[in-house]
Design an enzyme around this catalytic site. Structure first.
Site: not given
Ligand code: GTP
Ligand code: SPV
Ligand code: MN
Length: 590
Positions: A77, A205, A207, A214, A256, A259-261, A283, A375, A406, A502
């Site tokens: 983004r 690309y 978002g 978004k 972003s 860790g949401k996913t 998300d 992604r 974070r 967690n």
């Molecule tokens: P967006 O799709 O950008 O919104 O990201 P998201 O918030 O869904 O984050 P996602 O779950 O994809 O995790 C992002 C990064 O953080 C990845 O590299 C994960 O491996 C790392 N991560 C997620 N959960 C944890 C955790 O509990 N501990 C640690 N150390 N890393 C984590």
């Molecule tokens: C974020 O950045 O929070 C995402 C990826 O979920 S994007 O769809 O590119 O915004």
């Molecule tokens: Mn997101």
């Protein structure tokens, strides 16, 4: 070009008139009305392969999967090119880029004028939300990118279902996306909330271009939500099933790549026998008060646009399983056998492969094979732990809201707000290190209120006011918590194992919600005592480590509070006084 008759076009005269106007402007050679059918999907995939937009991955190992590389200048983004175009600058507020609608429309019209000559314009109708839900919204995206069409088909309920939902109404979000020459100088992601319109140019690309995500679900959504009395939030939604069968639902806002996913798909450790985590969304959550006085939420999306690096069978088994088919991979590494790889994959680094830019890569290479913001796009129906409630038009009742950033220092693993307005303050002052999800410096702490800094479609100060006002509409408000999975020790190692573990934090949160767990009052909020926290089965984890994770250093906190001012001063004239009072109370408690 007469566009009103071809197959797939709806009878809705508002849609026809608007599409005709955009076609006159962009001048594509062809207009294709997408129906969402299976046959259409296959034809579009074939066309994308033929045009070199997608590469078909190994059909035995990754059936229905495709590979895409975006332009190396276009991998995340772009916050500096994202605009909220409202009649008055103060409607967009100090945290958004603002432009007067008339000026931005003029600039964008100049850019898209004739820009689709020789190209095809796809009309992509879609629903955000389950069919039949009163919360569901209709969007229509016009795009000259097949990659966008195929991603939208996964991320939303795309096709005729949207026309059925819309009927004769003109209540739909209008999105125009045009690749242009994919140049950063001509890249604009512009929102016109008063016209329910988004125009995105110069990017291909994520978002920036999947306009339901978004742009509609958060930026236009938050604007609509304020006026209509609901909330559009950058939150995952999950269901926790206890061994007794009791189900609770949690919404969590992490910025972003924070860790949401992973949290939404968490698999509890063996210690938690009989506990199950069900994914509602990973998300975005749309939430509104229900007739029963609780807060109800839906996931408006139908797929996941997830971060690839770090995804493996240990960190995220459910994601690992759901991306084995029907998935589009973007900017990961490509192996000679037609499969994919990234840093933190289950497989060891391949002896040779092509990196995300198509260059030969070996384990000796100094650069990463996959882009840090590479992604996967995969349908939620592939998720083995998809919550059945995701299809329920009513959504799910939210028991707790979690905010989290974070943070390498300062912020404890978990604490609980004293009440709703304190919780809103915790969300409003959330800090987080920047990540690769947006272009710019990575690793710098910035304020990212409610994880919505890049996504709030109006004045952030008024957004805090909306959060405070919502309390009056919710008789039984969710409890609010703050978490930080990312605290590090003096050697830079994570203090907390994270991922499935967690669940231990979630367990305490749930028990608090259901009045079953003890806590200790601190200046920051309620915290679990060692005896309230289930650490059984954790390796190398003792009371000292727990104390280090939960440590609250007053000097660090005083510094942190001073850095709230960076945001609060910018918002000062719009900031609800509750936020100032909460800040004063916190300082006094410290
Ligand atoms: P967006 O799709 O950008 O919104 O990201 P998201 O918030 O869904 O984050 P996602 O779950 O994809 O995790 C992002 C990064 O953080 C990845 O590299 C994960 O491996 C790392 N991560 C997620 N959960 C944890 C955790 O509990 N501990 C640690 N150390 N890393 C984590
Ligand atoms: C974020 O950045 O929070 C995402 C990826 O979920 S994007 O769809 O590119 O915004
Ligand atoms: Mn997101």
């Amino acid at each position: 070009m007469n566009i009103a008759s071809p197959a797939g076009a709806p009878r809705n005269s508002h849609v026809i008139a608007w599409v005709e106007e955009q076609v006159r402007l962009c001048q594509p050679d062809r207009v294709v009305w997408c129906t969402g059918s299976e046959a259409e999907k296959i034809a579009l995939q074939d066309a994308a392969v033929e045009q070199g937009i997608l590469l078909r991955l190994n059909p035995e190992k990754l059936p229905g999967c495709f590979y895409h590389r975006s332009n190396p200048n276009d991998v995340a983004r772009v916050e500096q090119s994202t605009f909220i175009c409202t009649p008055h600058a103060e409607d967009a507020g100090p945290t958004n880029n603002w432009s007067a609608p008339r000026e931005m429309y003029a600039r964008l019209r100049g850019l898209v004028d004739g820009a689709m000559r020789g190209r095809t314009l796809y009309v992509v109708p879609y629903l955000m939300g389950p069919a039949g839900s009163p919360m569901t919204k209709v969007g229509v995206e016009l795009t000259d990118s097949l990659y966008v069409v195929l991603n939208m088909r996964i991320m939303t309920r795309m096709g005729e279902v949207a026309w059925e939902h819309l009927g004769e109404s003109d209540d739909f979000s209008r999105g125009l996306h045009c690749l242009l020459d994919v140049h950063p100088d001509r890249r604009y992601i512009c929102h016109f909330p008063q016209d329910n319109t988004v125009i995105s140019v110069g990017s291909g690309y994520g978002g920036n271009v999947l306009l339901g995500k978004k742009c509609l679900a958060l930026r236009l959504g938050s604007y609509l939500g304020r006026d209509e009395g609901w909330m559009a939030e950058h939150m995952l939604l999950l269901g926790v099933e206890a061994p007794s069968g009791q189900k609770s639902f949690i919404a969590a806002a992490f910025p972003s790549q924070c860790g949401k996913t992973n949290f939404a798909m968490m698999v509890p450790p063996v210690r938690f026998k009989g506990w199950k985590i069900w994914t509602v969304g990973d998300d975005i959550a749309w939430m509104r008060p229900g007739a029963d006085g609780r807060l109800w939420a839906i996931n408006p999306e139908a797929g996941y646009f997830g971060v690839a690096p770090g995804t493996n069978g240990r960190t995220n088994p459910n994601a690992t399983s759901l991306i084995q088919r029907d998935t589009i991979f973007t900017n990961v590494a490509l192996k000679p056998d037609g499969t994919v790889w990234w840093e933190g994959h289950d497989e060891p680094a391949p002896a040779e492969c092509l990196d995300w830019q198509g260059r030969p890569w070996t384990p000796a290479s100094t650069e990463k094979a996959a882009h840090p913001n590479s992604r996967f796009t995969a349908p939620m129906s592939n998720n083995p732990m998809l919550a059945p409630e995701v299809l329920d038009p009513r959504g799910v009742p939210v028991d707790a809201i979690i905010f989290g950033g974070r943070r390498a220092t300062t912020v404890p693993l978990v604490f609980e707000a004293f009440n709703w307005s304190h919780g809103v303050f915790l969300g409003a002052t959330m800090g987080s290190e920047t990540t690769a999800a947006a272009t710019g410096t990575v690793g710098q702490v910035r304020r990212d209120p409610m994880a919505m800094l890049p996504f709030c479609g109006y004045n952030m100060g008024r957004y805090f006011r909306h959060w405070l006002d919502m309390r009056k509409q919710i008789q039984f408000p969710p409890r609010i918590f703050h978490v930080n999975w990312f605290r590090r020790d003096a050697d830079g190692r994570f203090l907390w194992p994270g991922f499935g573990d967690n669940m231990r934090v979630l367990r305490w949160i749930l028990d608090r919600c259901h009045g079953r767990a003890g806590a200790h009052e601190t200046p920051l909020g309620w915290v679990p005592r060692w005896e309230d926290f289930d650490a059984e089965g954790l390796v190398d984890f003792d009371r000292a480590r727990f104390d280090a994770l939960q440590a609250m250093n007053p000097d660090e906190w005083r510094r942190d509070i001073l850095s709230h001012d960076e945001l609060f001063m910018r918002l000062y004239q719009y900031l609800p006084k509750e936020m100032i009072f909460q800040r004063e109370l916190l300082v006094a408690r410290l």
